[in-house]
Design an enzyme around this catalytic site. Sequence first.
Site, PDB file in Angstrom:
ATOM      1  N   GLU A   6      47.046 -44.694 -36.200  1.00 50.69           N
ATOM      2  CA  GLU A   6      47.210 -44.269 -37.385  1.00 50.69           C
ATOM      3  C   GLU A   6      47.638 -42.699 -37.234  1.00 50.69           C
ATOM      4  OE1 GLU A   6      47.571 -45.868 -40.860  1.00 50.69           O
ATOM      5  OE2 GLU A   6      48.675 -43.888 -40.727  1.00 50.69           O
ATOM      6  N   GLY A  42      50.652 -37.421 -39.095  1.00 50.42           N
ATOM      7  CA  GLY A  42      49.214 -36.849 -39.241  1.00 50.42           C
ATOM      8  C   GLY A  42      48.234 -37.461 -40.127  1.00 50.42           C
ATOM      9  N   GLY A  55      47.597 -30.748 -38.289  1.00 51.78           N
ATOM     10  CA  GLY A  55      46.555 -30.027 -38.480  1.00 51.78           C
ATOM     11  C   GLY A  55      45.395 -30.739 -38.145  1.00 51.78           C
ATOM     12  N   LYS A 102      51.290 -39.862 -30.080  1.00 43.28           N
ATOM     13  CA  LYS A 102      52.355 -40.665 -30.156  1.00 43.28           C
ATOM     14  C   LYS A 102      53.195 -40.940 -29.076  1.00 43.28           C
ATOM     15  CE  LYS A 102      52.991 -35.739 -31.162  1.00 43.28           C
ATOM     16  NZ  LYS A 102      52.768 -34.952 -32.046  1.00 43.28           N
ATOM     17  N   LYS A 126      57.798 -40.892 -32.970  1.00 43.60           N
ATOM     18  CA  LYS A 126      56.999 -41.484 -34.119  1.00 43.60           C
ATOM     19  C   LYS A 126      57.879 -42.556 -35.042  1.00 43.60           C
ATOM     20  CE  LYS A 126      54.792 -36.990 -34.853  1.00 43.60           C
ATOM     21  NZ  LYS A 126      55.213 -35.728 -35.369  1.00 43.60           N
ATOM     22  N   GLU A 131      54.856 -28.305 -30.561  1.00 42.63           N
ATOM     23  CA  GLU A 131      54.273 -29.069 -29.572  1.00 42.63           C
ATOM     24  C   GLU A 131      54.375 -27.821 -28.482  1.00 42.63           C
ATOM     25  OE1 GLU A 131      53.408 -32.633 -29.346  1.00 42.63           O
ATOM     26  OE2 GLU A 131      53.511 -31.901 -31.403  1.00 42.63           O
ATOM     27  N   THR A 174      42.044 -29.201 -31.120  1.00 42.33           N
ATOM     28  CA  THR A 174      42.171 -28.700 -32.783  1.00 42.33           C
ATOM     29  C   THR A 174      41.535 -30.033 -33.524  1.00 42.33           C
ATOM     30  OG1 THR A 174      43.931 -27.335 -32.299  1.00 42.33           O
ATOM     31  CG2 THR A 174      43.456 -27.943 -34.604  1.00 42.33           C
TER      32      THR A 174
HETATM   33  N1  HSE Z   1      54.589 -30.877 -33.362  1.00 42.26           N
HETATM   34  C1  HSE Z   1      54.372 -31.772 -34.271  1.00 42.26           C
HETATM   35  C2  HSE Z   1      55.116 -31.467 -35.776  1.00 42.26           C
HETATM   36  C3  HSE Z   1      52.843 -31.914 -34.602  1.00 42.26           C
HETATM   37  O1  HSE Z   1      55.489 -30.241 -35.773  1.00 42.26           O
HETATM   38  O2  HSE Z   1      55.020 -32.291 -36.564  1.00 42.26           O
HETATM   39  C4  HSE Z   1      52.411 -33.164 -35.267  1.00 42.26           C
HETATM   40  O3  HSE Z   1      52.767 -34.382 -34.484  1.00 42.26           O
END
Ligand code: HSE
Length: 435
Positions: free
Chosen positions: A128, A133, A301, A104, A204, A189, A14
């Site tokens: 970044e 995101g 996204g 991450k 994160k 995920e 994606t």
């Molecule tokens: N699974 C993650 C979320 C995707 O829901 O934020 C982005 O890191």
Amino acid sequence: MTDAIQLGLCGLGTVGSSVVNVLKRNGELINARALRPLKLAHVGARRDNPLCSLEGIRVSRDVFAPADDPEIDIVIELIGGTELAKELVLRAIGNGKHVVTANKALIAEHGNELFAAASANGVQVCFEAAVAGGIPIIKTLREGLSANRIEWLAGIINGTGNFILTEMRSAGRDFNDVLKEAQKKGYAEADPTFDVEGIDAAHKLAILAAIAFGMPLQFDKTFTEGITTLDLVDVAFAEELGYRIKHLGIARMGARGVELRVHPTLIPEKRLIANVDGVMNAVLIKGDAVGATLHYGAGAGGDATASSVIADIVDVARVIDGGSSQQVPPLSVSQTALESPDIVDIEDVETAFYLRLSVLDEPGVLSTITRQFSDVGISIEAVIQKQPADDEKTVPLILLTNKTCQKTLQQAIDGVQSLTANAAPIVRLRVENLG
Ligand code: HSE
């Protein structure tokens, strides 16, 4: 004309396909900002992705191929996972290439090693897109807030968890039902326990804390508590008390060290961050000079994440082109290390608490219970007690405490649990004011 910087993309999911599309769509603008043309020259992907066209681009079915291609200047790692991705990034670094990644888990778990290798090879590893995101939160911490001593930060940094909590609160939906929808919509995920148990947020948070406090990555010392056991009644009681429950990642610098924790948290509903709903992310940062700043946007996204990936490519391109004068230095985490503080044990972290008890509806019970708290020096800030249902002998009793540490709270809880008036295990959630 200056030679183009050659980009090698590894992974075409994606985010990878969005990187291809955004580079094509905004190519002229991006090249102008990079001060030099960027050319996506080589894609390593096991299969094509119908979401993008690779016309005119060299394609290899070996995802490592761009990392070994002598023409490539910057490798973009978007294969995900940790083991293979680590091998790929180390290969690229060893081959003298700069790396941009959205990974991450890779940065949180292996970043210290990767940055050391990058530094030894005179290249950069930029990430970044690994946190929140499309929100440029890494650059914000490094560049925009570089004058500040960061006191704390608190973030909604997992969109799936926030989507679930939002639906539970606004529609009274069941946890599992909403999780299935999040998976269908592609937010979660591959292993959704990473989302709902706070592991993704902990990855994160470890990255944010390392930059905020100039310390090595300490993912393994990050406390995580998930949202899987959260009950709808607590979401409703929290609301009655003027709070919303959010799954927050919190990093705070204190006298005893750094707190690193991910857990469901009651926050006052009047705070802007309490109103960040659905899959959106937000990070609240408190700096000593600037005060509190809130950074909001899409945390996942394709295009939103590609926005951050390409921002890193532009940063690196400026350095390759004209030296560091054009760019705020994208220092690796280890290079920013000012100190290496201790991580505070979760038992010693002080917060207010929300407690839900189930107690016998008898005279004197409330005072007996509150005495257990006053005996250990905990003050009760708010109480809700409901009428029992017609045939019920027990009632829910909700207590909000003042700030205390878990050790002291546990003494009070042990006291309550030894009372015959206590009829069920006690639900305990942390409360943060975020003011
Ligand atoms: N699974 C993650 C979320 C995707 O829901 O934020 C982005 O890191």
